[in-house]
Scaffold this active site. Structure first.
Site, short mmCIF file in Angstrom:
data_model
loop_
_atom_site.label_atom_id
_atom_site.label_comp_id
_atom_site.label_asym_id
_atom_site.label_seq_id
_atom_site.Cartn_x
_atom_site.Cartn_y
_atom_site.Cartn_z
N CYS A 37 -11.18 3.09 0.00
CA CYS A 37 -9.79 3.45 0.29
C CYS A 37 -9.42 2.66 1.53
CB CYS A 37 -9.66 4.95 0.55
SG CYS A 37 -8.02 5.44 1.11
N THR A 38 -8.28 1.99 1.48
CA THR A 38 -7.96 1.10 2.61
C THR A 38 -7.60 1.87 3.89
OG1 THR A 38 -5.73 0.89 1.66
CG2 THR A 38 -7.27 -0.91 1.24
N HIS A 39 -7.46 3.19 3.78
CA HIS A 39 -7.22 3.96 5.00
C HIS A 39 -8.53 4.21 5.78
CE1 HIS A 39 -3.33 4.88 3.20
NE2 HIS A 39 -2.97 5.45 4.34
N TYR A 42 -0.87 8.18 -2.83
CA TYR A 42 -0.97 7.75 -4.22
C TYR A 42 -2.21 8.39 -4.88
CZ TYR A 42 2.38 3.78 -3.83
OH TYR A 42 3.49 2.98 -3.69
N GLY A 43 -3.17 8.74 -4.04
CA GLY A 43 -4.50 9.14 -4.54
C GLY A 43 -4.51 10.30 -5.50
N ASP A 64 0.86 -1.19 0.00
CA ASP A 64 0.00 0.00 0.00
C ASP A 64 0.89 1.24 0.00
OD1 ASP A 64 -2.49 1.55 0.36
OD2 ASP A 64 -1.77 1.93 2.38
N SER A 65 0.28 2.39 -0.16
CA SER A 65 1.05 3.64 -0.14
C SER A 65 1.54 3.97 1.27
CB SER A 65 0.18 4.78 -0.65
OG SER A 65 -0.98 4.89 0.15
N CYS A 116 -4.44 -1.48 -1.89
CA CYS A 116 -4.66 -0.04 -2.07
C CYS A 116 -5.61 0.09 -3.24
CB CYS A 116 -3.32 0.62 -2.38
SG CYS A 116 -3.43 2.34 -2.89
N ASN A 117 -6.71 0.78 -3.04
CA ASN A 117 -7.70 0.91 -4.10
C ASN A 117 -7.14 1.69 -5.28
OD1 ASN A 117 -10.66 0.08 -3.00
ND2 ASN A 117 -9.34 0.75 -1.34
N THR A 118 -6.42 2.77 -4.97
CA THR A 118 -5.86 3.60 -6.04
C THR A 118 -4.90 2.77 -6.91
OG1 THR A 118 -5.85 5.35 -4.37
CG2 THR A 118 -4.75 5.82 -6.45
N1 DGL Z 1 -4.94 3.52 0.82
C1 DGL Z 1 -4.98 3.97 -0.51
C2 DGL Z 1 -6.26 3.52 -1.24
O1 DGL Z 1 -6.88 2.54 -0.84
C3 DGL Z 1 -4.73 5.39 -0.85
C4 DGL Z 1 -4.26 6.44 0.07
C5 DGL Z 1 -3.35 7.36 -0.71
O2 DGL Z 1 -2.17 7.05 -0.76
O3 DGL Z 1 -3.83 8.35 -1.31
O4 DGL Z 1 -6.61 4.10 -2.23
#
Ligand code: DGL
Length: 283
Positions: free
Chosen positions: A181-183, A45-46, A13-14, A76-78
């Site tokens: 978003c995994t956050h 990453y977003g 992930d990021s 990470c979704n992005t």
């Molecule tokens: N956790 C990441 C996701 O699921 C993105 C957070 C990021 O780096 O912008 O998209």
């Protein structure tokens, strides 16, 4: 395919967000070793382009390749939205999965028999722009009404009490809200309270873990019970002293200090692999 039953699963992930997936994997498959890569120097990453994020993911996979992972999870979704198809083609000998299909499937499951469910999706700018969730959901439920909102500042929104910013989305009589978003699952309880009891809030981590287990079983690579405890080893590109502490607190276990990997080193390795013809694409 590389890897054997004893090989680790790579999760990337990021930053810290993918630990929500690690937590679900450890619950579902407590005997599996996990290598976690948090690209803490290059988060977020977003807001970055698809090409840049794909390059980062390629570098990370290439860096961890010597560990012969039996599976790689892009947690990470992005990164899933931007790079899954490309890196699967780059590393055809690796089993790689992401979080978007499991999240979309969970949303459809939660929508039950409704033909036209109203599904809200919140994610980073990159995820929302990619329309990856829309495509995945509409493939199975073409009439679903999807309301997508980029919420890159969700954390400050919540921390600063600026919930009003999400009010228009939550006023849409949602049946389901996907945390794309995994956050975000870190705040799942709070978001669920904001959304109200009538909205099913979807965190794809458990579904993603189930999906990984299904893949390992199909490949007969699932690790059985064993005496020694499974390890979790973390790699980061910026050694913020907070990473270890936050990760330990979040996972409820003491993790070893993470290994610091310099992003230049990642780049050099991928160039070397490309020169050696081990990578199909340019870097
Ligand atoms: N956790 C990441 C996701 O699921 C993105 C957070 C990021 O780096 O912008 O998209």
């Amino acid at each position: 395919m590389v890897g054997s039953t004893a090989s680790p699963i790579v999760v990337l992930d990021s930053g810290l967000g993918g630990l929500t997936v690690v937590r679900a994997l450890r619950r579902a498959m407590p005997f599996e070793d996990i290598l976690y890569f948090g690209d803490t120097a290059r988060v977020p990453y977003g807001s970055k382009s698809a090409a840049t994020v794909t390059g980062f993911v390629r570098q990370i996979i290439n860096y961890l390749l010597p560990h012969e992972p039996k599976h790689v999870v892009i947690a990470c979704n992005t990164a899933t939205a931007h790079s899954l198809t490309t890196v699967r083609a780059d590393f055809p000998f690796l089993s790689i999965s992401g979080v978007i299909d499991p999240g979309a499937n969970a949303a459809i499951e939660a929508a039950g028999s409704r033909l036209r469910p109203t599904i809200g999706i919140i994610g980073t700018e990159g995820t929302i722009r990619s329309r990856a969730y829309e495509k995945a959901i509409h493939k199975q439920r073409p009439l679903a009404r999807l309301i997508c909102q980029a919420a890159p500042l969700l954390v400050p929104i919540i921390e600063e009490g600026r919930w009003e910013d999400l009010r228009p989305l939550l006023a849409e009589n949602l049946d389901v809200l996907v945390l794309g978003c995994t956050h975000y699952p870190v705040y799942e309880g709070l978001i669920a309270r904001m959304a109200g009891p009538q909205v099913a809030v979807i965190d794809s981590a458990d579904k993603c873990a189930e999906d990984v287990r299904r893949r390992l079983r199909a490949a007969q690579l699932e690790r059985g019970e064993r005496a020694e405890s499974a390890y979790l080893r973390c790699f980061v590109t910026d050694n913020s002293p907070r990473f270890g502490a936050l990760a330990s607190r979040f996972l409820g276990l003491q993790i070893e200090p993470p290994t610091l990997v310099c992003s230049d080193e990642l780049h050099e390795q991928v160039v070397a692999a490309a020169n050696a013809g081990e990578l199909r694409t340019a870097v």
